[in-house]
Design a protein around this motif. Structure first.
Motif, PDB file in Angstrom:
ATOM      1  N   GLY A  25       6.455  49.440 -14.019  1.00 38.23           N
ATOM      2  CA  GLY A  25       5.140  49.155 -13.467  1.00 38.23           C
ATOM      3  C   GLY A  25       5.094  49.080 -11.955  1.00 38.23           C
ATOM      4  N   GLN A  26       6.245  48.924 -11.316  1.00 40.23           N
ATOM      5  CA  GLN A  26       6.266  48.895  -9.859  1.00 40.23           C
ATOM      6  C   GLN A  26       6.034  50.296  -9.298  1.00 40.23           C
ATOM      7  OE1 GLN A  26      10.125  47.002  -8.974  1.00 40.23           O
ATOM      8  NE2 GLN A  26       8.980  45.216  -8.217  1.00 40.23           N
ATOM      9  N   SER A  27       5.640  50.340  -8.055  1.00 41.15           N
ATOM     10  CA  SER A  27       5.429  51.626  -7.391  1.00 41.15           C
ATOM     11  C   SER A  27       6.418  51.762  -6.244  1.00 41.15           C
ATOM     12  CB  SER A  27       3.998  51.726  -6.855  1.00 41.15           C
ATOM     13  OG  SER A  27       3.767  50.724  -5.888  1.00 41.15           O
ATOM     14  N   MET A  28       6.666  52.995  -5.877  1.00 45.30           N
ATOM     15  CA  MET A  28       7.510  53.258  -4.707  1.00 45.30           C
ATOM     16  C   MET A  28       7.328  54.698  -4.252  1.00 45.30           C
ATOM     17  SD  MET A  28      11.501  53.960  -5.578  1.00 45.30           S
ATOM     18  CE  MET A  28      11.736  54.260  -3.834  1.00 45.30           C
ATOM     19  N   THR A  29       7.722  54.928  -3.011  1.00 46.56           N
ATOM     20  CA  THR A  29       7.651  56.267  -2.432  1.00 46.56           C
ATOM     21  C   THR A  29       9.039  56.694  -1.997  1.00 46.56           C
ATOM     22  OG1 THR A  29       5.385  55.910  -1.656  1.00 46.56           O
ATOM     23  CG2 THR A  29       6.643  57.678  -0.613  1.00 46.56           C
ATOM     24  N   LEU A  30       9.430  57.872  -2.436  1.00 43.28           N
ATOM     25  CA  LEU A  30      10.679  58.479  -1.987  1.00 43.28           C
ATOM     26  C   LEU A  30      10.362  59.372  -0.789  1.00 43.28           C
ATOM     27  CD1 LEU A  30      11.171  57.682  -5.013  1.00 43.28           C
ATOM     28  CD2 LEU A  30      12.780  59.585  -5.117  1.00 43.28           C
ATOM     29  N   GLN A  31      11.157  59.191   0.259  1.00 41.87           N
ATOM     30  CA  GLN A  31      10.902  59.924   1.485  1.00 41.87           C
ATOM     31  C   GLN A  31      11.869  61.099   1.632  1.00 41.87           C
ATOM     32  OE1 GLN A  31       8.344  59.082   3.219  1.00 41.87           O
ATOM     33  NE2 GLN A  31       7.955  56.932   2.671  1.00 41.87           N
ATOM     34  N   CYS A  32      11.365  62.173   2.195  1.00 41.62           N
ATOM     35  CA  CYS A  32      12.193  63.346   2.453  1.00 41.62           C
ATOM     36  C   CYS A  32      11.762  63.968   3.772  1.00 41.62           C
ATOM     37  CB  CYS A  32      12.029  64.365   1.323  1.00 41.62           C
ATOM     38  SG  CYS A  32      12.907  65.916   1.614  1.00 41.62           S
ATOM     39  N   ALA A  33      12.742  64.298   4.593  1.00 41.07           N
ATOM     40  CA  ALA A  33      12.453  64.952   5.865  1.00 41.07           C
ATOM     41  C   ALA A  33      13.490  66.031   6.128  1.00 41.07           C
ATOM     42  CB  ALA A  33      12.459  63.931   7.003  1.00 41.07           C
ATOM     43  N   GLN A  34      13.020  67.150   6.686  1.00 42.45           N
ATOM     44  CA  GLN A  34      13.932  68.251   7.052  1.00 42.45           C
ATOM     45  C   GLN A  34      13.705  68.618   8.513  1.00 42.45           C
ATOM     46  OE1 GLN A  34      12.763  71.581   7.676  1.00 42.45           O
ATOM     47  NE2 GLN A  34      10.651  71.424   6.938  1.00 42.45           N
ATOM     48  N   ASP A  35      14.796  69.002   9.161  1.00 44.55           N
ATOM     49  CA  ASP A  35      14.707  69.328  10.587  1.00 44.55           C
ATOM     50  C   ASP A  35      15.075  70.781  10.858  1.00 44.55           C
ATOM     51  OD1 ASP A  35      17.830  67.619  11.484  1.00 44.55           O
ATOM     52  OD2 ASP A  35      17.382  69.242  10.094  1.00 44.55           O
ATOM     53  N   MET A  36      14.837  71.652   9.872  1.00 42.30           N
ATOM     54  CA  MET A  36      15.182  73.061   9.995  1.00 42.30           C
ATOM     55  C   MET A  36      13.943  73.933  10.197  1.00 42.30           C
ATOM     56  SD  MET A  36      18.040  73.032   6.985  1.00 42.30           S
ATOM     57  CE  MET A  36      17.016  71.972   5.974  1.00 42.30           C
ATOM     58  N   ASN A  37      12.784  73.312  10.372  1.00 40.17           N
ATOM     59  CA  ASN A  37      11.523  74.036  10.562  1.00 40.17           C
ATOM     60  C   ASN A  37      11.176  74.923   9.361  1.00 40.17           C
ATOM     61  OD1 ASN A  37       9.247  74.391  12.243  1.00 40.17           O
ATOM     62  ND2 ASN A  37       9.983  76.394  12.886  1.00 40.17           N
ATOM     63  N   HIS A  38      11.570  74.468   8.169  1.00 47.41           N
ATOM     64  CA  HIS A  38      11.287  75.229   6.963  1.00 47.41           C
ATOM     65  C   HIS A  38       9.824  75.098   6.549  1.00 47.41           C
ATOM     66  CE1 HIS A  38      15.718  75.424   5.405  1.00 47.41           C
ATOM     67  NE2 HIS A  38      15.477  76.249   6.401  1.00 47.41           N
ATOM     68  N   ASN A  39       9.313  76.165   5.944  1.00 46.68           N
ATOM     69  CA  ASN A  39       7.931  76.142   5.490  1.00 46.68           C
ATOM     70  C   ASN A  39       7.758  75.417   4.161  1.00 46.68           C
ATOM     71  OD1 ASN A  39       6.739  77.805   7.592  1.00 46.68           O
ATOM     72  ND2 ASN A  39       7.901  79.487   6.692  1.00 46.68           N
ATOM     73  N   SER A  40       8.692  75.631   3.249  1.00 43.30           N
ATOM     74  CA  SER A  40       8.519  75.156   1.878  1.00 43.30           C
ATOM     75  C   SER A  40       9.407  73.963   1.577  1.00 43.30           C
ATOM     76  CB  SER A  40       8.845  76.293   0.894  1.00 43.30           C
ATOM     77  OG  SER A  40       7.998  77.408   1.122  1.00 43.30           O
ATOM     78  N   MET A  41       8.864  73.048   0.778  1.00 46.13           N
ATOM     79  CA  MET A  41       9.625  71.867   0.361  1.00 46.13           C
ATOM     80  C   MET A  41       9.379  71.600  -1.113  1.00 46.13           C
ATOM     81  SD  MET A  41       9.305  69.396   3.709  1.00 46.13           S
ATOM     82  CE  MET A  41      10.691  68.351   3.228  1.00 46.13           C
ATOM     83  N   TYR A  42      10.360  70.942  -1.751  1.00 49.56           N
ATOM     84  CA  TYR A  42      10.353  70.801  -3.203  1.00 49.56           C
ATOM     85  C   TYR A  42      10.916  69.438  -3.604  1.00 49.56           C
ATOM     86  CZ  TYR A  42      10.726  75.826  -2.204  1.00 49.56           C
ATOM     87  OH  TYR A  42      10.548  77.082  -1.680  1.00 49.56           O
ATOM     88  N   TRP A  43      10.442  68.939  -4.739  1.00 50.18           N
ATOM     89  CA  TRP A  43      11.027  67.749  -5.366  1.00 50.18           C
ATOM     90  C   TRP A  43      11.485  68.104  -6.782  1.00 50.18           C
ATOM     91  CZ3 TRP A  43      12.758  63.341  -3.571  1.00 50.18           C
ATOM     92  CH2 TRP A  43      12.247  62.833  -2.365  1.00 50.18           C
ATOM     93  N   TYR A  44      12.738  67.740  -7.068  1.00 49.56           N
ATOM     94  CA  TYR A  44      13.326  67.943  -8.391  1.00 49.56           C
ATOM     95  C   TYR A  44      13.840  66.600  -8.911  1.00 49.56           C
ATOM     96  CZ  TYR A  44      13.591  73.034  -7.671  1.00 49.56           C
ATOM     97  OH  TYR A  44      13.297  74.362  -7.481  1.00 49.56           O
ATOM     98  N   ARG A  45      13.969  66.530 -10.229  1.00 50.56           N
ATOM     99  CA  ARG A  45      14.690  65.428 -10.835  1.00 50.56           C
ATOM    100  C   ARG A  45      15.796  65.999 -11.722  1.00 50.56           C
ATOM    101  NH1 ARG A  45      11.399  61.978 -15.193  1.00 50.56           N
ATOM    102  NH2 ARG A  45      13.530  61.547 -15.887  1.00 50.56           N
ATOM    103  N   GLN A  46      16.897  65.246 -11.805  1.00 47.71           N
ATOM    104  CA  GLN A  46      18.018  65.673 -12.628  1.00 47.71           C
ATOM    105  C   GLN A  46      18.459  64.522 -13.503  1.00 47.71           C
ATOM    106  OE1 GLN A  46      21.671  67.011 -10.644  1.00 47.71           O
ATOM    107  NE2 GLN A  46      21.971  68.506 -12.273  1.00 47.71           N
TER     108      GLN A  46
END
Lengths: 111, 117
Positions: B16-37
């Motif tokens: 029931g708790q909430s949270m935010t996972l943060q992601c940052a890239q410094d390669m000036n890429h256009n596309s970003m993705y989130w996966y789970r494993q």
């Protein structure tokens, strides 16, 4: 979406060449074939990518026949550190280049 | 070093708790993705962002929301965490574009290990 099929596991010995074949019968015209390596507790790492014929880099070679319905990743002279899971993927070019992962091939290299 | 940075690396949440996972890239890429494993399985795409200002659902978007804050950052939010969301979450980026150089593929972060109890 193009689905890939590859062996679940393979065994090899140090110094051997390893070939992992993948089938992707429904690959679309604009899609690319790409391979990733993953070690335990790490994110996948890009190995190689190609569209047709043969691509070679410092790590591996990728062979793609003319019909593009399959591909073979070739790892020359493997070492113990090549023990990992190898994913064959089709990169869906016109959807942001997204990758859909399958089960992968668990490669075990023995001394 | 250039790459994809994910925070936090580990997190335990109560149902029931909430949270935010943060992601940052410094390669000036256009596309970003989130996966789970999940254990013994391949990665499953949750959401992706083909370019700044756009987001699209992947294979398993239910229970998640994303924000492409700017070109560098792509966050994943769990509004009400459930035990089924216990997993390792990977963020990735690529320079994919219509006429771009496709030699380098995705760059993945080191993952966030999330446990929901």
């Amino acid at each position: 979406l193009a689905k890939t099929t590859q062996p679940i596991s393979m065994d090899s010995y140090e110094g051997q060449e390893v070939n992992i074949t993948c089938s992707h019968n429904n690959i679309a015209t604009n899609d690319y074939i790409t391979w990733y390596q993953q070690f335990p507790s790490q994110g996948p790492r890009f190995i190689i990518q190609g569209y047709k014929t043969k691509v070679t880099n410092e790590v591996a070679s990728l062979f793609i026949p003319a019909d593009r319905k399959s591909s073979t990743l070739s790892l020359p002279r493997v070492s113990l550190s090549d023990t990992a899971v190898y994913y064959c993927l089709v990169m869906i070019y016109n959807q942001g280049g997204k990758l859909i992962f399958g089960q992968g091939t668990e490669l075990s290299v023995k001394p | 070093n250039a790459g994809v940075t994910q925070t936090p690396k580990f997190q335990v949440l109560k149902t029931g708790q909430s949270m935010t996972l943060q992601c940052a890239q410094d390669m000036n890429h256009n596309s970003m993705y989130w996966y789970r494993q999940d254990p013994g399985m391949g990665l499953r795409l949750i959401y992706y962002s083909a370019s700044e200002g756009t987001t699209d659902k992947g294979e398993v978007p239910n229970g998640y929301n994303v924000s492409r804050l700017n070109k560098r950052e792509f966050s994943l939010r769990l509004e009400s965490a459930a035990p089924s969301q216990t997993s390792v979450y990977f963020c990735a980026s690529s320079e994919h574009k219509v006429s771009g150089d496709l030699r380098y593929g995705y760059t993945f972060g080191s993952g966030t290990r999330l446990t929901v109890v």
